[in-house]
Design an enzyme around this catalytic site. Sequence first.
Site, short mmCIF file in Angstrom:
data_model
loop_
_atom_site.label_atom_id
_atom_site.label_comp_id
_atom_site.label_asym_id
_atom_site.label_seq_id
_atom_site.Cartn_x
_atom_site.Cartn_y
_atom_site.Cartn_z
N HIS A 1 0.83 -1.20 0.00
CA HIS A 1 0.00 0.00 0.00
C HIS A 1 0.87 1.26 0.00
O HIS A 1 0.97 1.96 1.01
CB HIS A 1 -0.95 -0.01 1.20
CG HIS A 1 -2.10 -0.96 1.02
ND1 HIS A 1 -2.80 -1.50 2.08
CD2 HIS A 1 -2.68 -1.45 -0.10
CE1 HIS A 1 -3.76 -2.29 1.60
NE2 HIS A 1 -3.70 -2.28 0.30
N HIS B 1 -0.39 -8.63 1.08
CA HIS B 1 -1.48 -8.73 2.07
C HIS B 1 -2.15 -10.08 2.07
O HIS B 1 -2.98 -10.36 2.94
CB HIS B 1 -2.51 -7.64 1.77
CG HIS B 1 -1.90 -6.28 1.73
ND1 HIS B 1 -1.62 -5.63 0.54
CD2 HIS B 1 -1.47 -5.47 2.71
CE1 HIS B 1 -1.04 -4.48 0.80
NE2 HIS B 1 -0.94 -4.35 2.11
N CYS C 1 3.19 -11.88 2.55
CA CYS C 1 4.21 -11.84 3.61
C CYS C 1 4.08 -13.11 4.46
O CYS C 1 2.98 -13.48 4.86
CB CYS C 1 4.01 -10.60 4.48
SG CYS C 1 5.18 -10.59 5.88
N GLU D 1 -6.01 -7.65 3.71
CA GLU D 1 -5.45 -8.72 4.54
C GLU D 1 -6.55 -9.44 5.30
O GLU D 1 -6.57 -10.68 5.39
CB GLU D 1 -4.41 -8.15 5.52
CG GLU D 1 -3.81 -9.25 6.38
CD GLU D 1 -2.93 -8.72 7.50
OE1 GLU D 1 -2.22 -7.72 7.30
OE2 GLU D 1 -2.98 -9.32 8.60
N THR E 1 -2.14 -8.00 11.00
CA THR E 1 -0.73 -7.82 11.38
C THR E 1 -0.33 -6.37 11.64
O THR E 1 0.72 -6.12 12.23
CB THR E 1 0.19 -8.34 10.26
OG1 THR E 1 -0.17 -7.68 9.04
CG2 THR E 1 0.06 -9.84 10.09
N CYS F 1 2.77 -7.75 13.62
CA CYS F 1 4.11 -8.18 13.22
C CYS F 1 5.20 -7.32 13.87
O CYS F 1 4.93 -6.23 14.37
CB CYS F 1 4.24 -8.15 11.70
SG CYS F 1 4.43 -6.49 11.06
N SER G 1 -2.60 2.62 3.74
CA SER G 1 -1.62 1.80 4.46
C SER G 1 -1.98 1.76 5.94
O SER G 1 -1.83 2.75 6.65
CB SER G 1 -0.21 2.39 4.27
OG SER G 1 0.66 1.89 5.25
N SER H 1 5.69 0.32 4.21
CA SER H 1 5.70 0.16 2.74
C SER H 1 6.34 1.37 2.04
O SER H 1 6.15 1.56 0.84
CB SER H 1 4.27 -0.05 2.24
OG SER H 1 3.39 0.86 2.85
FE1 SF4 Z 1 4.81 -8.48 6.75
FE2 SF4 Z 1 4.50 -6.85 8.83
FE3 SF4 Z 1 5.63 -5.96 6.65
FE4 SF4 Z 1 3.01 -6.50 6.66
S1 SF4 Z 1 4.06 -4.89 7.82
S2 SF4 Z 1 4.48 -7.02 5.06
S3 SF4 Z 1 2.99 -8.30 8.02
S4 SF4 Z 1 6.46 -7.59 7.98
#
Ligand code: SF4
Length: 320
Positions: free
Chosen positions: A47, A80, A102, A132, A170, A200, A228, A273
């Site tokens: 995103h 996602h 991921c 997600e 996450t 995460c 995002s 991101s």
């Molecule tokens: Fe993976 Fe966390 Fe990055 Fe999302 S924010 S892509 S869950 S490491």
Amino acid sequence: MTQATERRVLLAAPRGFCAGVDRAVLTVEKALATQGSPVYVRKEIVHNKYVVDDLSRRGAVFVDELDEVPEGATVVFSAHGVSPAVRTEADERKLTAVDATCPLVTKVHQEVTRYAADGYQILLVGHRGHEEVEGTMGEAPDRVHVIDTAEDAAAVEVDDPHKVVWLSQTTLSVDETMERVEQLQDRFEQLESPPSSDICYATQNRQVAVKQLAPECDLVLVVGSRNSSNSVRLVEVAIQAGATSSHLIDTVADIDPAWLDDIDTIGLTSGASVPEILVSQVIEYLAERGWPQPEEIVTAREHQVFALPRSLTRKTAVEV
Ligand code: SF4
């Protein structure tokens, strides 16, 4: 009027790209390099507008649904994740699917599958409609209840209150999620928790870093896109932690110069991101207006890496 010598810019670390985003972007780049353009990508790979625009220029074609992909073509699933129904549809359309989900999202999918098979009802704390959450829920649609708001937590009903577990998206705010979970625990005494946090490491680390600097800041700038989740959460966390104001900006062009009037300390961070170039552009913008080079506030060092999808790395393991 504030004197230039009193000004400070505090730069959060960690910030920006996480291992999952790095892997997803590299997956599209590698697919483009090996298979040529076009490479279709279902939904935004991550995103972030800058990342999506950049990959589009290099030959990636972003689509909302698989029926926009020509039969037999290659399609990348975004970081996602996707529901099993999407995988089935890809098979039916004879698409070559490259899965950039991921691994930490996949972990939550696996938890849903396992708890559902054991007869649990799953209370999934997350944002209704987020890609997600839709993908995760798709693992067991009859078993999963999305808990987006306090009202959802107050209203949700389960068949058997002795077999109920909470899991989460996450990229949520750690504090807000725990508020929601406490609310659920008040209602369901035997509510079980996930084996380990579903929020995460990258989301948690970025929130800890912004919490550290926010109390000293008149303004916290969060570089990130509106869709995002983890970036939006950083703005909320900054305000809750004591920043006088905080704004989400896609790029430096979104800064309103009036935000900088009569302030001393600016905090700066970016969502998981966001490429570092967008943060560097903000630092340059501030420097042109007399702000000093930033002091980095480091609350953690990240070493997490995820290998690229196996279908792209037949001979060599690629570290991201
Ligand atoms: Fe993976 Fe966390 Fe990055 Fe999302 S924010 S892509 S869950 S490491």
